[in-house]
Design an enzyme around this catalytic site. Structure first.
Site, mmCIF file in Angstrom:
data_model
loop_
_atom_site.group_PDB
_atom_site.id
_atom_site.type_symbol
_atom_site.label_atom_id
_atom_site.label_comp_id
_atom_site.label_asym_id
_atom_site.label_seq_id
_atom_site.Cartn_x
_atom_site.Cartn_y
_atom_site.Cartn_z
ATOM 1 C CB SER A 181 13.438 17.443 12.122
ATOM 2 O OG SER A 181 13.092 18.784 12.423
ATOM 3 C CE1 TYR A 194 14.829 19.100 6.913
ATOM 4 C CE2 TYR A 194 13.264 19.966 8.521
ATOM 5 C CZ TYR A 194 14.514 19.446 8.216
ATOM 6 O OH TYR A 194 15.434 19.272 9.221
#
Length: 288
Positions: A181, A194
């Site tokens: 990400s 996350y």
């Protein structure tokens, strides 16, 4: 589609109570390449195991892989309707689909994903570790130990377990593609658990590429920016959902279909000298 065809925020108000969310309630509907992706045989005869394949990026990758000639094992949590829709597109492309529901925080289930894929298709050539869990929190004190552990077990622990189980079945030329990400390099403080796992994924993949080079197996990452998937309305507060994607230079969220080409490239034999890399698909936001 052209660049101007994709929707831009603000999006309609929408929230989903169930994680990781469903496709049908989303407005606008995500584009997974159903009408646009055209294959050219780049993965002909290969077998791919894709986690989080029921929707979002996982569905887009599954559609693209099938149209490139691969059979696809569709691993997902419990979103049966979404998963069946992914399978329908895989089969419409003339390839075989295998539905594999279950929780990847369960160690035995990770091993079973591999065993059932090998039993059905005879091997594994490509692993796409795409499934992820996230929740938004205002402060570190709001995150329980169980929440932290669940995020790590889903996002990085399962990746380790699935790859470890699959390696005996993978031959030289096989490929591993892990979803990282933009948060690996530019962590969103509201998604700290996350984001931390995404940094771990990038580091794990770099080490894995070196460990597996002698076996002829490649490992790479794709680092998406803000992508319009069910995870967004099911894990973010209303204002974040409404303006999702507005923070990047392109001023919009990416669509799952816009990720597919990167995953195909990294899985194909044409990328035989690419390993340990991270491909950013971030709407113009640079990663370090």
């Amino acid at each position: 589609m052209t660049e101007r065809s994709y929707p831009t925020p603000p999006f309609p108000d929408q929230q989903q109570d169930r994680q990781p969310g469903l496709t049908a309630p989303m407005d606008p509907q995500p584009d997974h390449g159903e009408k646009t992706y055209k294959g050219s045989g780049r993965l002909a005869g290969k077998v791919a195991l894709v986690t989080g394949a029921d929707s979002g990026i996982g569905r887009a990758v599954s559609i693209a892989y099938a149209r490139e000639g691969a059979d696809v094992a569709i691993a997902y949590l419990n979103e049966d309707d979404d998963a069946r829709e992914t399978a329908r597109w895989v089969e419409e492309a003339g390839r075989r689909a295998l539905l594999l529901p279950g929780d990847i925080t369960d160690r035995a289930h990770c091993r079973n994903l591999v065993a059932k894929t090998v039993e059905k298709f005879g091997g594994i050539d490509v692993i796409v570790n795409n499934a992820a869990y996230q929740m938004t929190y205002d402060g570190l004190e709001d995150i329980s130990d169980d929440e932290w552990d669940k995020t790590f077990s889903t996002n990085i622990g399962a990746m380790f377990r699935i790859i470890k189980a699959a390696l005996p079945h993978m031959k030289p030329g096989s490929a591993i593609v892990n979803t990282s990400s933009v948060n690996a390099d530019a962590p969103n403080p509201g998604l700290i658990a996350y984001a931390t796992t995404k940094g771990a994924i990038q580091n794990f993949t770099g080490g894995l590429a070196q460990l597996l080079a002698g076996k002829g197996i490649r490992a790479n990452c794709v680092a998406p920016g803000p992508i319009w998937t069910p995870l967004i309305p099911s894990t973010m507060p209303p204002e974040k959902v409404k303006n999702f994607g507005s923070q990047v230079p392109m001023k919009r969220a990416g669509q799952p279909a816009e990720l597919a080409a990167a995953y195909v490239m990294l899985a194909s034999d044409e990328s035989s000298y690419t390993s340990g890399a991270t491909i950013a698909v971030t709407g113009g936001k640079p990663i370090i």
